[in-house]
Enzyme design. Structure first.
Site, PDB file in Angstrom:
ATOM      1  N   ASP A  37       0.824  -1.208   0.000  1.00 43.05           N
ATOM      2  CA  ASP A  37       0.000   0.000   0.000  1.00 43.05           C
ATOM      3  C   ASP A  37       0.856   1.255   0.000  1.00 43.05           C
ATOM      4  O   ASP A  37       2.049   1.192  -0.228  1.00 43.05           O
ATOM      5  CB  ASP A  37      -1.011  -0.020   1.150  1.00 43.05           C
ATOM      6  CG  ASP A  37      -0.392  -0.496   2.418  1.00 43.05           C
ATOM      7  OD1 ASP A  37       0.739  -0.068   2.684  1.00 43.05           O
ATOM      8  OD2 ASP A  37      -1.011  -1.304   3.136  1.00 43.05           O
ATOM      9  N   LYS A  59      -4.890   3.405  -0.772  1.00 46.69           N
ATOM     10  CA  LYS A  59      -5.859   4.415  -1.219  1.00 46.69           C
ATOM     11  C   LYS A  59      -5.300   5.145  -2.424  1.00 46.69           C
ATOM     12  O   LYS A  59      -4.115   5.338  -2.550  1.00 46.69           O
ATOM     13  CB  LYS A  59      -6.083   5.435  -0.107  1.00 46.69           C
ATOM     14  CG  LYS A  59      -6.862   4.868   1.031  1.00 46.69           C
ATOM     15  CD  LYS A  59      -6.994   5.881   2.151  1.00 46.69           C
ATOM     16  CE  LYS A  59      -7.322   5.122   3.420  1.00 46.69           C
ATOM     17  NZ  LYS A  59      -7.110   5.866   4.621  1.00 46.69           N
ATOM     18  N   MET A 174      -1.276   8.350  13.536  1.00 48.19           N
ATOM     19  CA  MET A 174      -2.546   8.794  12.939  1.00 48.19           C
ATOM     20  C   MET A 174      -3.193   9.882  13.788  1.00 48.19           C
ATOM     21  O   MET A 174      -4.410   9.917  13.946  1.00 48.19           O
ATOM     22  CB  MET A 174      -3.509   7.605  12.799  1.00 48.19           C
ATOM     23  CG  MET A 174      -2.968   6.543  11.860  1.00 48.19           C
ATOM     24  SD  MET A 174      -4.006   5.086  11.750  1.00 48.19           S
ATOM     25  CE  MET A 174      -3.430   4.148  13.157  1.00 48.19           C
TER      26      MET A 174
HETATM   27  N1  SAH Z   1       2.291  -0.268  10.771  1.00 51.30           N
HETATM   28  C1  SAH Z   1       2.795   1.096  10.700  1.00 51.30           C
HETATM   29  C2  SAH Z   1       1.753   2.098  11.119  1.00 51.30           C
HETATM   30  C3  SAH Z   1       0.602   2.209  10.174  1.00 51.30           C
HETATM   31  S1  SAH Z   1      -0.573   3.394  10.695  1.00 51.30           S
HETATM   32  C4  SAH Z   1       4.049   1.203  11.543  1.00 51.30           C
HETATM   33  O1  SAH Z   1       4.392   0.267  12.264  1.00 51.30           O
HETATM   34  O2  SAH Z   1       4.735   2.222  11.460  1.00 51.30           O
HETATM   35  C5  SAH Z   1      -0.139   4.784   9.731  1.00 51.30           C
HETATM   36  C6  SAH Z   1       0.498   5.843  10.583  1.00 51.30           C
HETATM   37  O3  SAH Z   1       1.861   5.499  10.836  1.00 51.30           O
HETATM   38  C7  SAH Z   1       0.574   7.205   9.971  1.00 51.30           C
HETATM   39  O4  SAH Z   1      -0.635   7.908  10.095  1.00 51.30           O
HETATM   40  C8  SAH Z   1       1.670   7.845  10.771  1.00 51.30           C
HETATM   41  O5  SAH Z   1       1.214   8.217  12.039  1.00 51.30           O
HETATM   42  C9  SAH Z   1       2.611   6.661  10.963  1.00 51.30           C
HETATM   43  N2  SAH Z   1       3.691   6.628   9.960  1.00 51.30           N
HETATM   44  C10 SAH Z   1       3.937   5.681   9.065  1.00 51.30           C
HETATM   45  N3  SAH Z   1       5.041   5.964   8.358  1.00 51.30           N
HETATM   46  C11 SAH Z   1       5.513   7.123   8.830  1.00 51.30           C
HETATM   47  C12 SAH Z   1       6.632   7.932   8.543  1.00 51.30           C
HETATM   48  N4  SAH Z   1       7.512   7.617   7.595  1.00 51.30           N
HETATM   49  N5  SAH Z   1       6.801   9.074   9.254  1.00 51.30           N
HETATM   50  C13 SAH Z   1       5.937   9.424  10.212  1.00 51.30           C
HETATM   51  N6  SAH Z   1       4.876   8.688  10.532  1.00 51.30           N
HETATM   52  C14 SAH Z   1       4.649   7.567   9.845  1.00 51.30           C
END
Ligand code: SAH
Length: 507
Positions: A37, A59, A174
């Site tokens: 994704d 999305k 998020m």
């Molecule tokens: N499984 C992922 C989280 C998915 S939820 C993990 O372990 O990181 C999606 C959220 O992750 C985003 O809304 C943001 O809050 C965070 N996120 C993911 N990648 C990011 C990045 N490169 N920098 C900052 N926040 C990030």
């Protein structure tokens, strides 16, 4: 009977491909289908084998995301067909990634699976913004919370009031959509308005941006800075250490977008050097280089030992020459005792990597200069010279040598073709956002750029790049076609080119 398939739920890390686990890389390289994704770095897709089915389930602007059940069906169907499926998830699959639900479905449907953890966004954001999540003086616990910015889910389940009482460091995923409500609830529950808050967007990528604020001002500061999702909000005393420990955004070329125009197989050294300095590098693979299979060298090999000089005009020439050579001979001595000339230092190092000494490199890396230096060195009257080239010959070099009465044979060992840039992620970003600088490491790269010009039209508001040339020939070609030459490398090498880019901004 076909072998049973398997699904691997794999953490893709936060964005930087260097933060993917070795296990993840191995699985991406081997899988038959890759389901991913929007948070997965598109670079990872390049690791897949030929024929791997790549399925985007994120999305898209104007469209709804593919429903979760649909994604799970894709995984189950592929596995039941006997395929090895990698389900790539941003960060870690089990941290706000619905990895648990997917694993449960796999269990229920009798599909085998493995789970590979990844560097989750909170850890990555903290490391790359210089925030120690725990610290002996400031914090002895960390919590990962969700602020549910998903517009479909309005209520928040996290009991922020309880976490305000626990203290320690709070990392909110998020959280950008509901930041106002979150900070208000934490303040009401007793956290000081002065509590430090850091917001880190697009952590670990060249687009990373972070800010340090306080619980009272976080929303206003975030709006003023225009920060949005994806971002992690870090709340707690440790957040203020970012000002001291932050390193990623402090690197000299951070925030600059630099285009590297070379062939796919060649660009990595320059790109690596520029990324190391913090630049966002867009590798535009304008031309693709491959072995010239039609040119077998059958008229060259029998008398190879007999040449007085061999001239290499590019590192690619060296690479493909020796591939052909070792296919023909299994003894290095078949190369003979000829003298070796190279057009520039980069080409010379490619020859030295073959454990052969280079006898001549002209001071200025241009073809005429090589011919002149050679002719000054010794008379070439009736001497045989083998010029190793691509399919675009260095006619000037050959002419000059012939004027000096050398007997010149040309051996084209590779071909240069135009690459299709329609769906290339770097080309897409360039069209959309432009760049701060564009580097040319050869005049053929300039030609490639011109030929691809219609696929590289910058859109509205895109930045117009400054031009940087590796050598005088390249610069001349740029001027001929109307590209600005803002910098010319002092030394025609990757290093020289990198320094020229840095000098654009006085670094
Ligand atoms: N499984 C992922 C989280 C998915 S939820 C993990 O372990 O990181 C999606 C959220 O992750 C985003 O809304 C943001 O809050 C965070 N996120 C993911 N990648 C990011 C990045 N490169 N920098 C900052 N926040 C990030």
């Amino acid at each position: 009977m076909s072998t049973p398939g398997k699904v691997f739920l794999v953490g893709a890390g936060p964005g930087d491909t260097g933060l993917v686990t070795v296990r993840a890389k191995e699985l991406i390289e081997r899988c038959d289908a890759l389901v991913y994704d929007y948070l997965a770095n598109p670079e990872l897709l390049k690791w897949t084998k030929v024929g791997c089915e790549k399925i985007y389930v994120g999305k898209q602007k104007g469209f709804h995301a593919i429903p979760q059940e649909e994604i799970e069906k894709i995984l189950v169907n592929r596995a039941k067909k006997g395929l090895m499926v990698v389900r790539l998830k941003g960060g870690d699959p089990f941290i706000f990634g619905r990895g648990g639900e997917e694993a449960e479905t796999l269990v229920n449907d009798g599909v085998s699976y493995e789970i590979v953890p990844g560097v989750t966004a909170a850890l990555a954001s903290a490391a790359y913004a210089g925030i120690p999540l725990t610290h002996r003086e400031h914090s002895s616990s960390v919590a990962f919370l969700t602020g549910h910015e998903d517009p479909d889910k309005h209520e928040m389940h996290v009991r922020f009031e309880e976490f305000a009482k626990v203290g320690g460091t709070l990392c909110i995923y998020m959280g950008m959509g509901h930041l106002g409500e979150i900070t208000e609830r934490l303040l009401k529950a007793g956290l000081e308005p002065e509590t430090p808050v850091a917001i880190v967007q697009w952590a670990t990528t060249p687009r990373q941006r972070s800010l340090i604020s306080t619980l009272a001002n976080a929303v206003a500061d975030k709006d003023a800075a225009g920060l949005s999702s994806p971002a992690v909000v870090v709340i707690g005393d440790v957040a203020k250490l970012s000002a001291k420990i932050g390193w990623f955004e402090q690197r000299p070329l951070f925030g600059k977008r630099v285009v590297v125009t070379r062939s796919r197989s060649q660009s990595s050294e320059l790109s690596a050097a520029l990324s190391q300095l913090g630049a966002e590098v867009l590798e535009l693979p304008l031309i693709s280089i491959s072995e010239d299979e039609e040119s077998t060298g059958e008229d060259i090999w029998p008398t190879l030992w007999n040449y007085r000089w061999i001239v290499f005009t590019s590192p690619n020439g060296v690479k493909y020459f020796f591939e052909k050579f070792y296919r023909q001979f299994d003894d290095l001595r078949s190369f003979g005792g000829m003298r070796i000339a190279c057009i520039g230092e980069t080409t010379a190092s490619a020859v030295r990597e073959q454990r052969l000494a280079v006898d001549l490199v002209p001071e200025e890396a241009v073809a005429e200069n090589l011919a002149e230096t050679l002719l000054r060195e010794e008379t070439l009257d009736n001497e045989t010279v083998l010029v190793v080239t691509g399919n675009r010959n260095r006619d000037v070099l050959i002419e000059r040598l012939e004027e000096g009465h050398a007997i010149v044979d040309v051996f084209p060992v590779y071909r240069t073709d135009l690459t299709n840039l329609d769906d290339d992620p770097a080309a897409m970003r360039f069209r959309e956002a432009g760049a701060d600088a564009i580097t040319f490491a050869s005049s053929s790269a300039v030609d490639g750029f011109v030929q691809q010009a219609k696929n590289l039209q910058p859109g509205e508001g895109a930045r117009r790049p400054k031009g940087v040339a590796i050598g005088p020939k390249t610069a001349e070609r740029m001027r001929q076609i109307g590209l600005p030459v803002d910098r010319l490398a002092k030394q025609a090498s990757i290093d020289g080119l990198v320094r020229a880019v840095q000098s654009l901004w006085g670094k």
